[in-house]
Each structure stands twice: as structure tokens, then as C-alpha cells.
Design an enzyme around this catalytic site. Structure first.
Site, short mmCIF file in Angstrom:
data_model
loop_
_atom_site.label_atom_id
_atom_site.label_comp_id
_atom_site.label_asym_id
_atom_site.label_seq_id
_atom_site.Cartn_x
_atom_site.Cartn_y
_atom_site.Cartn_z
N PHE A 85 0.76 -1.37 -0.04
CA PHE A 85 0.11 0.04 -0.05
C PHE A 85 0.72 1.12 -0.07
O PHE A 85 0.36 2.36 -0.42
CB PHE A 85 -1.02 -0.09 1.18
CG PHE A 85 -0.49 0.43 2.47
CD1 PHE A 85 -0.30 1.82 2.66
CD2 PHE A 85 0.10 -0.44 3.36
CE1 PHE A 85 0.16 2.34 4.20
CE2 PHE A 85 0.70 -0.07 4.73
CZ PHE A 85 0.76 1.29 5.03
N LYS A 86 2.04 0.87 0.18
CA LYS A 86 3.15 2.31 0.41
C LYS A 86 3.31 2.85 -1.15
O LYS A 86 3.62 4.01 -1.13
CB LYS A 86 4.33 1.72 0.99
CG LYS A 86 4.13 1.12 2.48
CD LYS A 86 3.98 2.09 3.40
CE LYS A 86 3.71 1.29 4.64
NZ LYS A 86 4.96 0.60 5.45
N ASP A 87 2.92 2.00 -1.96
CA ASP A 87 3.31 2.38 -3.31
C ASP A 87 2.35 3.77 -3.86
O ASP A 87 2.61 4.38 -4.58
CB ASP A 87 2.98 1.42 -4.31
CG ASP A 87 4.03 0.44 -4.53
OD1 ASP A 87 5.07 0.78 -4.14
OD2 ASP A 87 3.62 -0.87 -4.73
#
Length: 518
Positions: free
Chosen positions: A254-256
């Protein structure tokens, strides 16, 4: 002569040229010039206007424009060739509009001319007032007898510095921008990229990043890098339960969703003559995501921005370790640390606060340190978008009507992900309850339940979810700042106590302000 007659007489290209030359004769000083829909397709005239005035983009939903043209009985507009639909031509024109504007006025369906005019005045005032949107540390406080000016930062400065000099985290000095119900409804049918641009434009002053440039960054970040065209789709599980998929980015994390955009924001904000070293502490996912994101910068930016990511060598899964090491590029390195994530994060913060070391780097190597963890406001900000987008998708798919409240459940150890949902609510998304889900390392669960943040005799347990194997939650500080009605003195006291005594308690504040639940 009418437009249709002129088009028949000279054709599209000659029409645009003559129309553009007419604009070149205008003086924008002290005037309001209402452009035609085809004016932005003439470069020379738009440069003339941009140099002499402020260009305001009245962003009207395509469906409304088509309806207006039908009422006006317009059958053909400039640039329309046989076989080209009105809708397709208007989509094409939007690329020109986005190229030139300085500030955007988002015109929701049914807005009156007076309402739009008020919005134009507000947008121009905001554009001209470069000091209107500043950031302050969560630990800043000014004694009552001290008239010293508040130490504020612009977005670009907060972005570059990452961590405030007093050890606090940067937050907006004023309230979050809030969209009206009509504005939110107009975004229901929009793409993720369109939603991101509208929301981030409202949170980033154009003096820091011009709107057109911000749009280019957003399109680059969420273009071909994601496996799903919806970027962050919402899937129906059963009953009234849905799941937001945040794994379609290049590293599956989800950091993307933030780290494909943040490097471009950072590269724009830093001075052209400086070199920067990004220090990152990761519990698993952030490492590969930040290395991947910064590796996608252009060649010049990669030569002046490097990344070092520190991860607990035995505290991540074998897959994550291989991915972090494999994500190293010419401007990025991964460093395994024989300790846990909390040690990595504390060490990175300690490096930032070591003025002797940071001064040495600056003097000897012309290099300044910054961060890409969610302690950096530019990293946290894009996460607001996917929470808002998820709600709009539920409306778009007919599961709820706009205004119906939803509960948001987020597994988290560092608190940034759930804090972004809190900020989405502040912008107008109807979230009723925030559910903070923990694993065995349930320091946040205990804190929300009791108001007691206690690290004494608590050891980090390694689980199957290393991304939330965290005991020291950085972004909790931003939430406490809100809960304490922006009392920087209290926040300083609490986190000094946490540093020295490894615990603090805030029962009264919690009872009054917190809406988080287990």
C-alpha cells in the site's frame, strides 16, 4: 460572423490562428478576460495571458458542458471533425486546459453563476496569498509573554525537512480544506487520477507546486505503474463489508500509493544546487516501495537524490528481505540492522537531531538529510486520496448514497494509514468510526482502550504481519496534537515523558476528543 460561419469559411487551423492573434492584442492588466473553449489550443496567446495575469480554469463536468451545448443548439465546435463526438473532443480539450491554468475552480453540477464567481474570487485570493497555507511542528508552543513569531514552514520546506528541528512532526497550521457535498458528488464518476489532482491541489499551495506541474506528477505516478487501471479498487466481500485493494503497485505494498508520487514532489521542492540523502526506517514494505519510487526519477534528479533504507535484518519475511535487497538501484541502498524496527526508526530520528553530524554532511559533501517515512508530510498526504476514493467508489457502484456514513477498519502499527482516513473525514468524507486493528503488538489497542501508552516491559513480538510489528507509533503524535486542540506544549511533555519514562497517560483528553475504537 458566427463561429459556424467562420469555421466554414477558414477551417479549424486558420480559425485558431486568427482567434489567437486577437487575444495577443489584449492587455490583461486590471481586466477579466473570458476565454473561448478553443483559446487554450493556441500556445502564443496563452503564454501572453499567463505572463500578464492569472489563468483560472473553470472545471465543469463533461456531462454539464454537453447539456449546455445542446441547450444552445451548438452542433459543431472548433476542432471538431466529422466522426468526432462532442464528448471525445471535450476530453481532448481538457489536456490543453490542464496545461495552462494557475488555479482551478471546481464547478459542481447545478452551481449558479454567483456561486462560481465567489469561488473564482476565493481561488484568486488563495493563489495570491502565498503565506496562507503554512505548516507547524506538533511540538511548537509560544509562551504567552513571548511575542516571537510562530516558526512556520511552507509545504515545500516541510517536505524537504521531513522532521521538524524540535523533533516534532509537521502539520497544517490551519484547518484542512473541506469540499462541499456538491463537489464530492461531482467526483463520484471521476478516475483515481482526477480525484487525486482535485484533492491534492486543495492541500498544496500553487506557489509550492504549480497545479499543472502537480497534475503531470500525478499522471506519472498513477499511470502505467499500477497493474489495475482503477489504482485502488474496492471489492465487495459479503453483506455490508468491502475491502480496499492497495496492492496493485509495482512492489505490491500500500506504500506504493504514496511512494510513487512522493519522490516527484520531493524532487520539485528541493533547491537545484543541493544534494539530498533520504534516510528511511522500514518494517518491511516501505523499504522496497521507497527504493522503487525514487529509482523512477529522471537522470538529473537521481544524481542529486539518494536513498538509504534501514530494515531489521531478522525482523522481516524472507520475501520482503529479498525484495528490499533486490530493489537497490544506482541511487538506492538497503542496510540490514541487527535489531527491530523501533530501533531503526529511533536511530534515524537520532541522526536527524544530531546537528554536528548533519552539519558535517552539509559542509563536507553538500548533502542534506531528509526522510520518506510517513513522518514526512509529503509521504502521508497522498494516502488521504485512496480513503476518499474508496468512499466515492461505493457511491459510484450504488452500494450507498453520498452522505451515508461508513466505518473504516485499518490494520496498523505506525498509525499513518488510519490517520490519513481521519484527515479524509476532515475534508468531508462521511466516516463514522475508525477501527484500529492490531496484532500481538497491541500497544495502540491498549492506548485507545485505556489512554495509557506504555512501553515498559513490553517486547516486540515477531508475527506474520511484520509491517505492523511496531511499538513506537510515529503518526500517533499528529493525532494527539489534534486531540489536544493543537497544544504543542502538552504534546512535547507527553513525548518527552515517553522518551524518558517509556509511558504516558491522557485519560481526560481521550474521553473528550477521541473517536477511535477497537
Amino acid at each position: 460572423m458566427s463561429v459556424s460561419e467562420k469555421l466554414q469559411d477558414v477551417g479549424n487551423e486558420q480559425f485558431l490562428e486568427e482567434e489567437g492573434k486577437a487575444v495577443l492584442n489584449f492587455s490583461a492588466s486590471g481586466s477579466v478576460i473570458s476565454l473561448t473553449g478553443s483559446n487554450p489550443m493556441h500556445d502564443a496567446s496563452m503564454w501572453h495571458l499567463k505572463k500578464n495575469g492569472i489563468i483560472v480554469y473553470l472545471d465543469v463536468p463533461l456531462i454539464d458542458i454537453v447539456s449546455r451545448l445542446k441547450l444552445m443548439k451548438v452542433e459543431r465546435i472548433v476542432g471538431q471533425n466529422p466522426g468526432t463526438s462532442m464528448k471525445d473532443l471535450l476530453k481532448c480539450r481538457r489536456q490543453y486546459y490542464k496545461k495552462w491554468y494557475d488555479t482551478r475552480v471546481f464547478c459542481e453540477n447545478g452551481a449558479s453563476p454567483e456561486e462560481v464567481a465567489d469561488k473564482v474570487l476565493h481561488a484568486v485570493k488563495r493563489y495570491q496569498d502565498v503565506d496562507s497555507e503554512t505548516f507547524i511542528s506538533t511540538r511548537y508552543f509560544c509562551p504567552k509573554d513571548d511575542e516571537q513569531k510562530v516558526s512556520t514552514k511552507f509545504f515545500s520546506e516541510a517536505m524537504i525537512e521531513g522532521l521538524a528541528s524540535d523533533g516534532g512532526l509537521f502539520v497544517p497550521e490551519k484547518e484542512f480544506p473541506k469540499l462541499s457535498c456538491g463537489e464530492w458528488k461531482s467526483l463520484v464518476g471521476a478516475t483515481y487520477i482526477e480525484r487525486a489532482q482535485i484533492l491534492l491541489e486543495k492541500c498544496i499551495h500553487p506557489a509550492d507546486i504549480p497545479a499543472a506541474r502537480l497534475g503531470e506528477m500525478i499522471e506519472t505516478a498513477y499511470g502505467e505503474n499500477f497493474a489495475c487501471s482503477k489504482i485502488a479498487p474496492v471489492r465487495h466481500l459479503l453483506g455490508n463489508q468491502f475491502i480496499l485493494e492497495l496492492f496493485h503497485g509495482p512492489t505490491g505494498s500500500f506504500k506504493d500509493l504514496s511512494l510513487q508520487l512522493m519522490p516527484h514532489l520531493f524532487a520539485h521542492c528541493i533547491p537545484p544546487s543541493c544534494n539530498y540523502m533520504i534516510l528511511v526506517a522500514t518494517s518491511g514494505d516501505t523499504g522496497s516501495a521507497v527504493l522503487n519510487g525514487f529509482s523512477r526519477l529522471n537522470k538529473n534528479d537521481k544524481q542529486r537524490i539518494a536513498v538509504a533504507t534501514f530494515f531489521p535484518e531478522n525482523g522481516v519475511s524472507d520475501f520482503q528481505k529479498a525484495q528490499i535487497i533486490g530493489s537497490q538501484k544506482e541511487n538506492g541502498w538497503a542496510v540490514g540492522v541487527k535489531s527491530d524496527f523501533d530501533f531503526c526508526q529511533t536511530a534515524v530520528k537520532g541522526i536527524f537531531k544530531d546537528s554536528e553530524f548533519t552539519g558535517f554532511l552539509t559542509v563536507e559533501y553538500g548533502t542534506i538529510l531528509s526522510s520518506a517515512n510517513s513522518i514526512n508530510w509529503g509521504r502521508l498526504l497522498p494516502q488521504i486520496v485512496y480513503h476518499a476514493s474508496a468512499y466515492l467508489d461505493l457511491v459510484s457502484q450504488g452500494f450507498i448514497s453520498f452522505g451515508s456514513p461508513v466505518d473504516v477498519c485499518i490494520p496498523t502499527g505506525n498509525f499513518g494509514n488510519i490517520l490519513a482516513a481521519v484527515y479524509a473525514k476532515m475534508m468531508g468524507i462521511p466516516i463514522r468510526k475508525f477501527i484500529c486493528a492490531s496484532n500481538q503488538n497491541h500497544v495502540l489497542t491498549d492506548f485507545i482502550k485505556t489512554g495509557h501508552y506504555d512501553l515498559r516491559e513490553r517486547k516486540l513480538a515477531q508475527t506474520f504481519s511484520p509491517a505492523i510489528d511496531i511499538l513506537k507509533s510515529s503518526n500517533l503524535e499528529r493525532h494527539l496534537y489534534l486531540m489536544a486542540n493543537k497544544d504543542g506544549q502538552l504534546v512535547t511533555k507527553l513525548f518527552n515523558q515517553l522518551e524518558e519514562q517509556h509511558h504516558f497517560q491522557i485519560e481526560k483528553i481521550l474521553e473528550k476528543h477521541s473517536r477511535l475504537v477497537l
